[in-house]
Design an enzyme around this catalytic site. Sequence first.
Site, PDB file in Angstrom:
ATOM      1  N   LYS A  15       0.837  -1.208   0.000  1.00 52.03           N
ATOM      2  CA  LYS A  15       0.000   0.000   0.000  1.00 52.03           C
ATOM      3  C   LYS A  15       0.864   1.248   0.000  1.00 52.03           C
ATOM      4  CE  LYS A  15       0.884   1.138   4.532  1.00 52.03           C
ATOM      5  NZ  LYS A  15       1.642   2.304   4.957  1.00 52.03           N
ATOM      6  N   ASP A 145      -2.710  -2.638   9.532  1.00 45.09           N
ATOM      7  CA  ASP A 145      -2.785  -2.560   8.064  1.00 45.09           C
ATOM      8  C   ASP A 145      -3.256  -3.856   7.419  1.00 45.09           C
ATOM      9  OD1 ASP A 145      -1.800   0.005   8.238  1.00 45.09           O
ATOM     10  OD2 ASP A 145       0.258  -0.529   7.697  1.00 45.09           O
TER      11      ASP A 145
HETATM   12  P1  ATP Z   1       3.973  -0.705   7.919  1.00 45.46           P
HETATM   13  O1  ATP Z   1       3.992   0.158   6.727  1.00 45.46           O
HETATM   14  O2  ATP Z   1       2.731  -1.570   8.034  1.00 45.46           O
HETATM   15  O3  ATP Z   1       4.315  -0.031   9.187  1.00 45.46           O
HETATM   16  P2  ATP Z   1       6.463  -1.718   7.025  1.00 45.46           P
HETATM   17  O4  ATP Z   1       6.161  -1.939   5.587  1.00 45.46           O
HETATM   18  O5  ATP Z   1       7.211  -0.503   7.384  1.00 45.46           O
HETATM   19  O6  ATP Z   1       5.103  -1.815   7.791  1.00 45.46           O
HETATM   20  P3  ATP Z   1       7.108  -4.488   7.339  1.00 45.46           P
HETATM   21  O7  ATP Z   1       7.995  -4.902   6.229  1.00 45.46           O
HETATM   22  O8  ATP Z   1       5.673  -4.851   7.231  1.00 45.46           O
HETATM   23  O9  ATP Z   1       7.258  -2.925   7.579  1.00 45.46           O
HETATM   24  O10 ATP Z   1       7.677  -5.118   8.687  1.00 45.46           O
HETATM   25  C1  ATP Z   1       8.118  -4.404   9.803  1.00 45.46           C
HETATM   26  C2  ATP Z   1       8.809  -5.351  10.765  1.00 45.46           C
HETATM   27  O11 ATP Z   1       7.923  -6.439  11.091  1.00 45.46           O
HETATM   28  C3  ATP Z   1      10.029  -6.012  10.164  1.00 45.46           C
HETATM   29  O12 ATP Z   1      11.174  -5.252  10.422  1.00 45.46           O
HETATM   30  C4  ATP Z   1      10.064  -7.376  10.837  1.00 45.46           C
HETATM   31  O13 ATP Z   1      10.853  -7.336  11.995  1.00 45.46           O
HETATM   32  C5  ATP Z   1       8.639  -7.655  11.270  1.00 45.46           C
HETATM   33  N1  ATP Z   1       7.938  -8.727  10.468  1.00 45.46           N
HETATM   34  C6  ATP Z   1       7.166  -9.704  10.956  1.00 45.46           C
HETATM   35  N2  ATP Z   1       6.653 -10.471   9.965  1.00 45.46           N
HETATM   36  C7  ATP Z   1       7.119  -9.985   8.816  1.00 45.46           C
HETATM   37  C8  ATP Z   1       6.949 -10.350   7.458  1.00 45.46           C
HETATM   38  N3  ATP Z   1       6.187 -11.397   7.080  1.00 45.46           N
HETATM   39  N4  ATP Z   1       7.568  -9.611   6.536  1.00 45.46           N
HETATM   40  C9  ATP Z   1       8.310  -8.542   6.902  1.00 45.46           C
HETATM   41  N5  ATP Z   1       8.533  -8.179   8.165  1.00 45.46           N
HETATM   42  C10 ATP Z   1       7.951  -8.864   9.125  1.00 45.46           C
END
Ligand code: ATP
Length: 315
Positions: A15, A145
């Site tokens: 997203k 999310d």
């Molecule tokens: P958001 O935008 O929802 O805040 P994001 O895109 O910044 O999330 P993600 O990649 O969703 O960040 O993940 C954040 C943290 O969650 C990662 O650093 C990791 O430690 C943990 N995590 C747990 N499960 C997963 C997964 N399936 N994929 C990625 N990270 C994961």
Amino acid sequence: MSDHRPAVTARAPAKVNLLLQVGPVRDDGFHDLVTVFQAVSVHEDVTATPAADWGLTVEAAGGADVSGVPLDGSNLALRAARLLAERAGVDEPVHLHVRKEVPVAGGMAGGSADAAAALVACDALWQLRTGLDGLATLGAELGSDVPFGLHGRTAVGTGRGEQLVPVLTRGSFHWVFVLDPAGLSTPRVFAECDRRRGPGWGPPPADVRLEAVEAALRGGDAEALAAALSNDLAEAACALAPQLTRTLAAGRAAGALAAVVSGSGPTVALLTASAASAQDVVAELVPVVGQGRLRTASGPVPGARVLEALAPGGQ
Ligand code: ATP
């Protein structure tokens, strides 16, 4: 017998937040948000295969760096599958294989997309027919999310972002995403936002920002949308990752209609006038940031859905 069931693959989108208004921190530690999500064509594919025990593997797609992804029970995909099994009274472990295209800790909700795809894949594998609303209610327990990863398209999110109302849109919008190798922790960015605002900071005044985004989406008007994009977390993200200010400027100089921090960053989202101009922006940016950090995508795209049900013995 579970071992004779075919594997199921589900796909869920990343997203971008077109609007992200952050209210004061609540008693439960979350912030009230008014946001507009758009699902974009950067995807996570999760394959659920019946197995003797719960397990998970992760594969990088499109150059994603997956080194920060936990492979244990804290992984959101595995947590999602186990939560669904527990609530549905299913005792059939699965192995999940996650094919990751979304940058990790990039502000594009890749982990939430994994959870959404795992819920849909396991729901199909176990033939539960839980329905979108039921899966979204479960998803909200895993992360704010996750419900949007299930619904996809374009939606206004309130509460923690988990209460969704679809938004009417016309046509497609074309994006260039500039990835950042650093990664930013979402809780850290919210904390920095609170710190900068100081105590006694009140709710954001009612304003016309949401209306402007909705009108631009209804009209399929990329220029109007560019003028309406905003993100209350941008200042905090740029304070924690100062290179973002340069990336935003480089994106604008490369011909994007607008450059914004995606969610809590550090990915930068560039809105362009068309698919062709997205390619032009990429060509301008390759010498500045390198090809490996650039992705083109369009939105809106659908939420998590089953891609294929492979025959037994398929992979
Ligand atoms: P958001 O935008 O929802 O805040 P994001 O895109 O910044 O999330 P993600 O990649 O969703 O960040 O993940 C954040 C943290 O969650 C990662 O650093 C990791 O430690 C943990 N995590 C747990 N499960 C997963 C997964 N399936 N994929 C990625 N990270 C994961």
